[in-house]
Design a protein around this motif. Structure first.
Motif, PDB file in Angstrom:
ATOM      1  N   GLY C 199      30.373  33.670  42.287  1.00 44.30           N
ATOM      2  CA  GLY C 199      29.118  33.020  41.433  1.00 44.30           C
ATOM      3  C   GLY C 199      28.506  34.071  40.529  1.00 44.30           C
ATOM      4  O   GLY C 199      27.774  33.743  39.869  1.00 44.30           O
ATOM      5  N   ASN C 200      28.936  35.284  40.873  1.00 50.02           N
ATOM      6  CA  ASN C 200      28.357  36.347  39.999  1.00 50.02           C
ATOM      7  C   ASN C 200      28.865  36.592  38.322  1.00 50.02           C
ATOM      8  O   ASN C 200      28.267  37.010  37.586  1.00 50.02           O
ATOM      9  CB  ASN C 200      28.549  37.714  40.682  1.00 50.02           C
ATOM     10  N   ASP C 201      29.794  35.631  38.324  1.00 47.59           N
ATOM     11  CA  ASP C 201      30.690  35.818  36.988  1.00 47.59           C
ATOM     12  C   ASP C 201      30.798  34.634  36.296  1.00 47.59           C
ATOM     13  O   ASP C 201      31.764  33.652  36.731  1.00 47.59           O
ATOM     14  CB  ASP C 201      31.785  36.268  37.341  1.00 47.59           C
ATOM     15  N   PRO C 202      29.675  33.920  35.550  1.00 47.69           N
ATOM     16  CA  PRO C 202      29.817  32.463  35.113  1.00 47.69           C
ATOM     17  C   PRO C 202      30.776  31.960  34.148  1.00 47.69           C
ATOM     18  O   PRO C 202      31.046  31.092  33.963  1.00 47.69           O
ATOM     19  CB  PRO C 202      28.489  32.592  34.498  1.00 47.69           C
ATOM     20  N   ASP C 203      31.664  33.306  33.768  1.00 53.00           N
ATOM     21  CA  ASP C 203      32.618  32.841  32.926  1.00 53.00           C
ATOM     22  C   ASP C 203      33.823  33.691  33.546  1.00 53.00           C
ATOM     23  O   ASP C 203      35.065  33.725  32.796  1.00 53.00           O
ATOM     24  CB  ASP C 203      32.462  33.524  31.465  1.00 53.00           C
ATOM     25  N   GLY C 204      33.927  33.867  34.724  1.00 56.32           N
ATOM     26  CA  GLY C 204      35.117  34.594  35.497  1.00 56.32           C
ATOM     27  C   GLY C 204      34.925  36.220  35.168  1.00 56.32           C
ATOM     28  O   GLY C 204      34.175  36.633  34.472  1.00 56.32           O
ATOM     29  N   LEU C 205      35.661  37.232  35.875  1.00 54.51           N
ATOM     30  CA  LEU C 205      35.496  38.525  35.889  1.00 54.51           C
ATOM     31  C   LEU C 205      36.939  39.002  35.212  1.00 54.51           C
ATOM     32  O   LEU C 205      37.902  38.818  35.647  1.00 54.51           O
ATOM     33  CB  LEU C 205      35.568  39.114  37.102  1.00 54.51           C
ATOM     34  N   THR C 206      36.765  39.815  34.076  1.00 50.41           N
ATOM     35  CA  THR C 206      37.651  40.173  33.386  1.00 50.41           C
ATOM     36  C   THR C 206      38.260  41.579  34.109  1.00 50.41           C
ATOM     37  O   THR C 206      37.617  42.044  34.741  1.00 50.41           O
ATOM     38  CB  THR C 206      37.310  40.884  31.895  1.00 50.41           C
ATOM     39  N   ILE C 207      39.644  41.741  34.338  1.00 46.79           N
ATOM     40  CA  ILE C 207      40.364  42.656  34.886  1.00 46.79           C
ATOM     41  C   ILE C 207      41.170  43.377  33.910  1.00 46.79           C
ATOM     42  O   ILE C 207      41.542  42.831  33.077  1.00 46.79           O
ATOM     43  CB  ILE C 207      41.049  42.473  36.138  1.00 46.79           C
ATOM     44  N   GLU C 208      41.167  44.689  34.152  1.00 48.99           N
ATOM     45  CA  GLU C 208      41.620  45.603  33.203  1.00 48.99           C
ATOM     46  C   GLU C 208      42.862  46.313  33.779  1.00 48.99           C
ATOM     47  O   GLU C 208      42.991  46.467  35.116  1.00 48.99           O
ATOM     48  CB  GLU C 208      40.769  46.870  32.686  1.00 48.99           C
ATOM     49  N   THR C 209      43.799  46.787  32.820  1.00 51.58           N
ATOM     50  CA  THR C 209      45.038  47.661  33.502  1.00 51.58           C
ATOM     51  C   THR C 209      44.461  49.064  33.817  1.00 51.58           C
ATOM     52  O   THR C 209      43.212  49.500  33.368  1.00 51.58           O
ATOM     53  CB  THR C 209      46.003  47.944  32.386  1.00 51.58           C
ATOM     54  N   LEU C 210      45.298  49.805  34.310  1.00 48.87           N
ATOM     55  CA  LEU C 210      44.816  51.276  34.522  1.00 48.87           C
ATOM     56  C   LEU C 210      44.598  52.103  33.359  1.00 48.87           C
ATOM     57  O   LEU C 210      44.109  53.232  33.278  1.00 48.87           O
ATOM     58  CB  LEU C 210      46.049  52.106  35.294  1.00 48.87           C
ATOM     59  N   ASP C 211      45.244  51.602  32.091  1.00 47.32           N
ATOM     60  CA  ASP C 211      44.767  52.005  30.847  1.00 47.32           C
ATOM     61  C   ASP C 211      43.778  51.425  30.151  1.00 47.32           C
ATOM     62  O   ASP C 211      43.468  51.636  29.144  1.00 47.32           O
ATOM     63  CB  ASP C 211      46.041  52.006  30.002  1.00 47.32           C
ATOM     64  N   ASP C 212      42.673  50.861  30.853  1.00 54.26           N
ATOM     65  CA  ASP C 212      41.668  50.183  30.532  1.00 54.26           C
ATOM     66  C   ASP C 212      41.801  49.008  29.575  1.00 54.26           C
ATOM     67  O   ASP C 212      40.754  48.852  28.870  1.00 54.26           O
ATOM     68  CB  ASP C 212      40.630  51.259  30.001  1.00 54.26           C
TER      69      ASP C 212
END
Lengths: 342, 252, 307
Positions: C199-212
């Motif tokens: 619920g903290n992320d109203p559009d979902g939470l972006t995840i990144e690679t180890l290279d950002d």
């Protein structure tokens, strides 16, 4: 119903676990049969199966030879035709089913409703199994495939706990087959578009996930970087066990923290759960790995053969340290079968 | 023993030459693989001065024997039949170029100038490569444990691995199949030699581990600490969310 | 014989775990202001979230109906237990309501009733679509990974000519569903004690690679595209291929304005370039993608002009 001699014999022991083994090549088929498989599963060398990798799989002629070899040794052969046909072009899938039926395979493993419909209408005597790619994860879904197409066995998606499976088996009129060893999807199979999002090639359409054509290994100083398409999937130190960059088994950063967010590079291994799975009413154990070498096939099949035989005799399951060599990342998990995995 | 001049020279030479060859599709991968201390490594030192002239007919014979008995392999390779693979036994002073074309399969010794034409490279100890060829080990398992390194076109390597694994290749038998009355004793001798090499290899690896392990652990711990430090520094300074390019345009 | 329905916009179910009041007010505004033909309502991703919206569901449903919207009730994508299945049975008990089946089990339970096949059921080809239609499906929302070539081939088959076909044209694409909760994992929690951190992320939470590099997004047990899909420029080609419904996925950006842009392009009352520029402003700091439709990686943006 057409039942081959091999099948009738192998079901002699009621409530027993059948051992279903992968064959990526005819050599692997022979290795699996020789190591004690009760059935091998394989695919044709095209987009009709979910392990459409270069250099792998069977021509119709190789299937015919393989069937002869397996049936002579009381082993069944299942053919996976478990991708989803492209619109307007289902002929390759239909041909694959016709070919498998004509050659006398013991079952075909299907996922697409249109393909199931075709097989049930054209080959009413052909035994149908439901592929894990169909993602039938509950009693009503399984009943649908059974009642509509006469599916006799369902390969369960790797999302259920042993308790869920036991409960499910008490409600359905078909056999269940569960994954026992090898690579595992953390996502519901057949419902995952991650590979096509990153590489344009998908399990459902192309029959591949995280295809080798998009894989690169790069060296950065002392580190080995595994890349898929334009993305870094993982970075290994010199001493780390490496992994193939399957895109759900890399390390990613969420909220500033890097972790194996989806799944670590690890192998499923249910050896310790064998008695529980038997008690849960499971009919068959499936070894994953048609893309692995025949040495893997021989090793894993022999280990599971010994373990199941020990279970049959009421003995405890022997330690199988040799399996550690062939596991991905050299780590093992009991996966979704334990609730803690979630 | 490890400081013997010949050994050091050989290692240095290997490292240097692979760096020079690293401009093509396949890079300088050999650098990161330390050859196992094995009879092959020692034997390789003897091989170094053997002129190509002597090796060439041998390689041709090997390839002809394999091609004759394993046509299925070429079929499995499909569109990769024309791919040039660099096969690099890291404990030998020579490397090979392999082109598994059904009509004219070629196995040649790789010159430095040849390396760039390879689209994929497979590196590992000679025994590991032979085990892989004969299907005794699983390629993935070798790779997971870092005893096999692949570079360049991964799909081509996977195709080759699958094609080779689909054949039941027994390299000694395949070569000796036409040796007539000498075949049996020759085969026995060859297999005996291979077995001895394998066993001696295991002993020598144990010795190497015993001698080097403490130092290696120390070095690795230091490297890991430095990497960790570097990673945390770079992460801390970069914005966590940044705007990706609006268009990742591709030409159709 | 029926003809394909006229083109129209649909609003997919909210895939994120929004605060219940926020959820209610979002749909009130859609009812009052948005030019959208069909609104899908209901929890698709996680059975645990469902109780939160239930108190508001009837009111929202009524307000949308009053505003002349078609309302379709969406159901869970991944059904794993007998309890979840029982809940589905209870949910669909009312014969006057229309449902979207997102698992084949729900489609099976809805047989002989008019229903929609949601994008979480694998309907890739005419064989499957025809079979589902015979069992009561009047609309099929197609998998996101189909290319325009595939959609055109589908549209040309006789088997689908009486069926409404829907394509996802805006928003983060749902890419995978799991028994495991990735939001919980990202917070070192187990799914059973997740504290509803999704619920903290109203559009979902972006995840990144180890290279950002931005890579994907997580939404509880669901994995999504990090990019937002946008098929504004492709709408005419989609209509020509026989697609009649265009699904917008709800996001926290101004969805009323998003709907205006898509509607205007459908009606050919705005230049595509202008619509794209305005969409860019609405979504802000998010990359757009349309690769799937062009037969490419789903994450890519392919310039229409390049074709």
């Amino acid at each position: 119903m057409a039942v081959t001699g091999a099948r009738a014999k192998s079901k002699a022991i009621a409530g027993d676990l059948e051992l279903i083994c992968p064959a990526g090549t005819p050599a692997a088929l022979r290795a699996a049969v020789d190591a004690g498989a009760e059935a091998v599963y394989l695919g044709f060398r095209d987009e009709t199966n979910a392990r459409n990798f270069p250099g792998l799989n069977f021509s119709p002629e190789e299937l015919a030879t393989g069937l002869e070899y397996a049936h002579a040794r009381n082993c069944m052969v299942f053919v996976a035709i478990n991708t989803f046909p492209r619109a307007g072009a289902p002929e390759a899938w239909h041909r694959a089913i016709d070919c498998a039926a004509d050659l006398g395979v013991d079952a075909v493993i299907l996922a697409d409703i249109g393909v199931l419909d075709y097989a049930a209408r054209q080959h009413p005597d052909l035994r149908l199994h439901l592929s894990v790619q169909a993602s039938a994860s509950n009693a009503e879904a399984i009943r649908f495939y059974h009642e509509e197409f006469g599916v006799r066995r369902v390969v369960l998606p790797r999302v259920l706990t042993v308790e869920d499976i036991a409960e499910l088996n008490s409600r359905i009129p078909v056999e269940t087959e569960v994954f026992a060893f090898g690579g595992m999807c953390p996502m519901a199979e057949g419902r995952c578009l991650l590979s096509s999002y990153v590489t344009g090639k998908s399990p459902n359409i192309t029959g591949v996930c995280s295809p080798a054509s998009h894989v690169r290994y790069e060296e950065r100083g002392s580190e080995l970087v595994s890349r898929l398409g334009d993305f870094t999937i993982n970075i290994f130190q010199q001493s780390d066990a490496a992994g193939y960059p399957t895109l759900c088994k890399g390390r990613f950063v969420a909220d500033g923290r890097a972790s194996y967010l989806f799944e670590a590079p690890t192998s499923l291994n249910v050896l310790p759960l064998l008695p529980e799975l038997m008690a849960a009413g499971v009919s068959a154990l499936k070894i994953e790995g048609r893309q692995r070498g025949r040495a893997y096939t021989a090793q894993v099949v022999a280990a599971f053969r010994a373990a199941i035989d020990a279970c049959r005799r009421g003995e405890s399951i022997p330690e199988m340290p040799q399996l550690a060599d062939v596991t991905e990342g050299q780590r093992e998990t009991s996966g979704a079968y334990r609730r803690a995995w979630r | 023993m490890l400081n013997s001049p010949t050994m050091t020279d050989f290692l240095n030479e290997t490292l240097d030459s692979s760096e020079q060859g690293g401009r093509g599709a396949v890079g300088a991968g050999r650098r990161s693989m330390v050859p196992p201390f094995s009879p092959v490594l020692l034997g390789g030192l003897l091989l170094a001065p053997v002129p190509d002239l002597l090796l060439r007919p041998l390689l041709r014979a090997v390839m002809a024997a394999v091609a004759k008995q394993h046509q299925g392999m070429f079929e499995r390779l499909g569109s990769y039949a024309d791919t040039v693979f660099l096969v690099d036994p890291i404990d030998l002073p020579i490397r090979f170029l392999l082109q598994a074309n059904a009509k004219q399969p070629k196995l040649t010794i790789a010159r430095e100038a040849d390396a760039p034409q390879a689209t994929a490279a497979i590196r590992g100890s000679l025994l590991a490569l032979i085990d892989l060829l004969e299907g005794r080990v699983d390629g993935d398992a070798l790779f997971f444990s870092r005893r096999l390194l692949i570079e360049g076109d991964t799909e081509a390597v996977v195709a080759l691995r699958n094609a080779v694994d689909g054949e039941e290749i027994h390299i000694i038998d395949d070569i000796l199949v036409r040796a007539g009355p000498l075949a049996r004793p020759a085969r026995r001798a060859a297999k005996h030699l291979l077995r001895l090499t394998r066993r001696a290899g295991a002993d020598m690896a144990m010795l190497q581990n015993a001698l080097l392990q403490p130092a290696m652990e120390r070095i690795e711990a230091q490297t890991a600490a430095v990497d960790h430090l570097r990673q945390s520094m770079s992460r801390g300074s970069s914005p966590r969310r940044r705007r990706a390019p609006r268009t990742l345009a591709v030409q159709e | 014989m029926m003809a394909r329905p006229a083109p129209g916009l649909t609003l997919g179910p909210t895939l994120f775990h929004w605060d219940a009041e926020r959820w209610r007010d979002f749909y009130f505004r859609i009812a009052d202001e948005a030019d959208i033909e069909t609104v899908y309502l209901g929890e698709v991703v996680c059975a645990k979230r469902r109780p939160f919206i239930l108190p508001h569901l009837a009111k929202v449903h009524e307000r949308l109906k009053k505003a002349d919207k078609d309302v379709v009730l969406s159901t869970l994508a991944l059904i794993m237990t007998a309890d979840e299945l029982d809940e589905i049975r209870q949910t669909i008990a009312d014969p006057d309501l229309i449902f979207e089946a997102n698992d084949i089990s729900t489609a099976s339970l809805l047989a002989e009733r008019r229903h929609v096949i949601g994008p979480f059921v694998n309907a890739y080809n005419e064989g499957t679509i025809n079979y589902l239609a015979k069992r009561g499906a009047y609309r099929v929302s197609l998998p996101a990974e189909l290319s325009l070539d595939m959609l055109e081939a589908l549209g040309q088959t006789d088997a689908v000519k009486d069926i409404s076909l829907e394509v996802q044209v805006f928003g983060r694409l749902p890419l995978a569903i799991s028994a495991r909760c990735y939001h919980a994992r990202a917070h070192d929690l187990h799914k059973d004690g997740c504290q509803f951190v999704c619920g903290n992320d109203p559009d979902g939470l972006t995840i990144e690679t180890l290279d950002d590099e931005p890579f994907l997004a997580i939404n509880g047990t669901q994995t999504m595209s990090d990019t937002y899909c946008s098929l504004l420029a492709e709408l005419p080609a989609l209509m020509a291929a026989g697609i009649d419904k265009f699904r917008l996925w709800p996001h926290s950006c101004d969805m009323v304005q998003v709907a205006v842009l898509f509607k205007d392009v459908l009606n050919d009352t705005i230049a595509v370039e202008e619509a794209e520029a305005r969409l860019d402003e609405i979504v802000g700091d998010v990359p757009l993608a349309n690769g799937y439709l062009h037969g490419r990686e789903g994450r890519l943006w392919v310039e229409a002009a390049a074709e």
